[in-house]
Write an enzyme that holds these catalytic residues in place. Structure first.
Site, PDB file in Angstrom:
ATOM      1  N   SER A 142       0.791  -1.237   0.000  1.00 47.49           N
ATOM      2  CA  SER A 142       0.000   0.000   0.000  1.00 47.49           C
ATOM      3  C   SER A 142       0.819   1.280   0.000  1.00 47.49           C
ATOM      4  O   SER A 142       0.242   2.375  -0.038  1.00 47.49           O
ATOM      5  CB  SER A 142      -0.958   0.000   1.194  1.00 47.49           C
ATOM      6  OG  SER A 142      -2.029  -0.875   0.975  1.00 47.49           O
ATOM      7  N   LYS A 145      -0.094   3.770  -2.693  1.00 46.85           N
ATOM      8  CA  LYS A 145      -1.132   4.800  -2.590  1.00 46.85           C
ATOM      9  C   LYS A 145      -0.547   6.217  -2.570  1.00 46.85           C
ATOM     10  O   LYS A 145      -1.246   7.187  -2.873  1.00 46.85           O
ATOM     11  CB  LYS A 145      -1.992   4.568  -1.348  1.00 46.85           C
ATOM     12  CG  LYS A 145      -2.854   3.309  -1.428  1.00 46.85           C
ATOM     13  CD  LYS A 145      -3.706   3.151  -0.177  1.00 46.85           C
ATOM     14  CE  LYS A 145      -4.649   1.962  -0.266  1.00 46.85           C
ATOM     15  NZ  LYS A 145      -3.955   0.649  -0.179  1.00 46.85           N
ATOM     16  N   SER A 335      -5.604   3.396   4.687  1.00 46.83           N
ATOM     17  CA  SER A 335      -5.151   2.552   3.580  1.00 46.83           C
ATOM     18  C   SER A 335      -6.328   1.885   2.878  1.00 46.83           C
ATOM     19  O   SER A 335      -6.392   0.663   2.726  1.00 46.83           O
ATOM     20  CB  SER A 335      -4.162   1.492   4.076  1.00 46.83           C
ATOM     21  OG  SER A 335      -3.364   1.023   3.006  1.00 46.83           O
TER      22      SER A 335
END
Length: 502
Positions: A142, A145, A335
């Site tokens: 993640s 992102k 997240s």
């Protein structure tokens, strides 16, 4: 700890020095009042120009006194073990690379198999302070992102909102719920002070009933839903079926309740597999309840529409989402995979691409490059980080972090509030609590990344001297569930937070 302000104390002037006015009979020299007034007026008028010039930075040789540290550099007010975040100072000494490496290397060790790569840079100069395989492509989880945040802020802008509207249907007795990209809708009323649920379907239904009453609409109302903003497969073929079944992600549609969750308070487990229909059914229920008192009936069930057949259908009611900046911050804090994929598709649409996975992947990669960040080795399979086919080097992440914290594109500053804070917020709220990492609590701000064999931590700290450092540490091939791996990442970041390193 004494805070360093970067300003020298003012020195009192000595009376009677050469060139100073002499007193006569104990009185100060007389100055006509109108001249005093004129001088004060000129001073006031000159202040705006002075304020525009002072913040400029002309280089180390002529650096002005450092300004008071901005809000994003401050330690949070509530923390179990209070930490004092050093004021940011461009004139602070840059840590010595050899000393940084000597402190980071011993703690950045895997617990079991796999390897950690990483890079640390000085945010203002880009000087590399630590490099262990920083150019190697890695599965980032993640941490990806962060790239999606850059693309969304650059293409959509921090202040952009998404409209969910109801328009007159193509046939009599029909209304169409049109998805405009807001996947944080609430089933109830709008909550203007929140990001999740900023726009509510009950509010939208009440507005729709008022419009139908004003138009003297009678008979049964049928609800259609237009989710044509997004195209292509709703599920990325690069996602593992186990992740979909576990609720890590769900099929993508341009409208959803609670980021495609049945309950905003329950962020694990099964999700709606058709969030557009789920949202339309919730809207129809609210329309039925609101319309009952007005004598309106609503048909059971909803239908999908490929799009209103009229060129410019009459808008009956509309609600708007939270801003892109607020949604990006939420995406980073918790997240949120669904929100990240939505942002990618909306960024694609904003640049004339299809609102598909291919469009999202293309726009994120292109916007990273357009931000001046070298991305020759970047490989993307999705934009939330679930796909194992993503390849991003740690060096690219530190370049992105420099762009967010100190780059010329101030739109990217909007992402700063989204970084989880060690021991306090988001995905770092339960970390930085033991003896080896508590020194980073309240000081480390970083995006996490977690897959079965992958861990990442990319963020920034202001070190003990007031120097802003950016870092990215990524582990691949790790032993699943080994607790020491997260601790290794947190210890490495804690070392940087306490660094004098000279």
């Amino acid at each position: 700890m004494t805070k360093t302000t970067g300003q020298e104390p003012l020195r009192a002037r000595r009376a009677g020095r050469p060139g100073s006015p002499r007193r006569v009979s104990g009185k100060e020299p007389h100055t006509p009042w109108h001249l005093v007034f004129a001088a004060l007026l000129l001073l006031v008028l000159a202040m705006p120009a002075v304020l525009l010039v002072v913040p400029g930075f002309t280089g180390p040789a002529a650096a002005p006194p450092a300004p008071a540290p901005p809000a994003w550099q401050q330690a949070p007010a509530t923390i179990a073990a209070p930490q004092v975040l050093a004021p940011l100072r461009q004139s602070a000494p840059v840590p010595a690379p050899t000393v940084v490496a000597a402190q980071v290397e011993p703690v950045l060790k895997t617990d079991g198999g796999g390897t950690f790569t990483g890079m640390v840079q000085d945010a203002f100069t880009g000087q590399v302070l630590f490099d262990r395989g920083g150019a190697d492509g890695r599965v980032p989880a993640s941490n990806l992102k962060l790239l999606t945040a850059v693309a969304a802020l650059r293409t959509l802008g921090p202040d952009r909102r998404f409209t969910t509207k109801v328009v007159q249907g193509p046939a009599a007795g029909q209304v169409v719920l049109v998805g405009g990209g807001d996947v944080l809708l609430a089933a109830g009323g709008s909550k203007p002070d929140q990001v999740m649920g900023h726009a509510g379907l009950a509010t939208l239904a009440a507005g729709t009933v008022q419009a139908l009453q004003a138009a003297r609409t009678t008979g049964e109302i049928t609800v259609l839903v237009d989710d044509s903003l997004f195209t292509g497969p709703a599920l990325n073929p690069n996602w593992q079926s186990g992740d979909v079944e576990a609720g890590e992600i769900a099929p993508l549609y341009p409208l959803a309740l609670n980021s495609a969750r049945f309950d905003p308070a329950v962020t694990t487990g099964p999700r709606p597999q058709d969030s557009a229909i789920t949202a339309a059914e919730a809207f129809a229920a609210q329309l039925r309840a609101a319309g009952a008192a007005a004598g309106l009936t609503v048909a059971a069930g909803v239908e999908r529409s490929a799009g209103a057949s009229q060129a410019n259908p009459a808008v009956l009611a509309a609600v708007e989402s939270a801003t892109v900046a607020e949604q990006v911050d939420l995406m980073l804090q918790v997240s949120d995979n669904y929100l990240a994929e939505t942002m990618g598709r909306l960024a694609a649409v904003a640049t004339g691409r299809p609102g598909s996975n291919d469009g999202a992947v293309a726009v994120v990669a292109d916007e990273v490059r357009a931000a001046g960040i070298p991305a020759d080795t970047l490989k993307l399979a999705d934009v939330c980080g679930l796909a194992m086919g993503n390849q991003v080097p740690a060096r690219l992440f530190v370049d992105v972090l420099r762009a967010i914290t100190t780059g010329a594109d101030t739109r990217l500053r909007a992402a700063l509030d989204g970084f989880p804070v060690g021991g306090l917020s988001g995905t770092l709220d339960a970390r930085y609590g033991d003896a080896t990492t508590s020194g980073g609590a309240g000081l480390v701000r970083a995006k996490t990344g977690t897959l079965n064999t992958v861990l990442g931590l990319s963020g920034y700290v202001v070190d003990a001297d007031g120097r802003l450092l950016v870092f990215s540490f990524i582990g691949n091939g790790l032993t699943p569930g080994a607790a020491g791996n997260k601790e290794a990442l947190d210890r490495a970041a804690t070392v940087l937070a306490g660094c004098g390193c000279r």
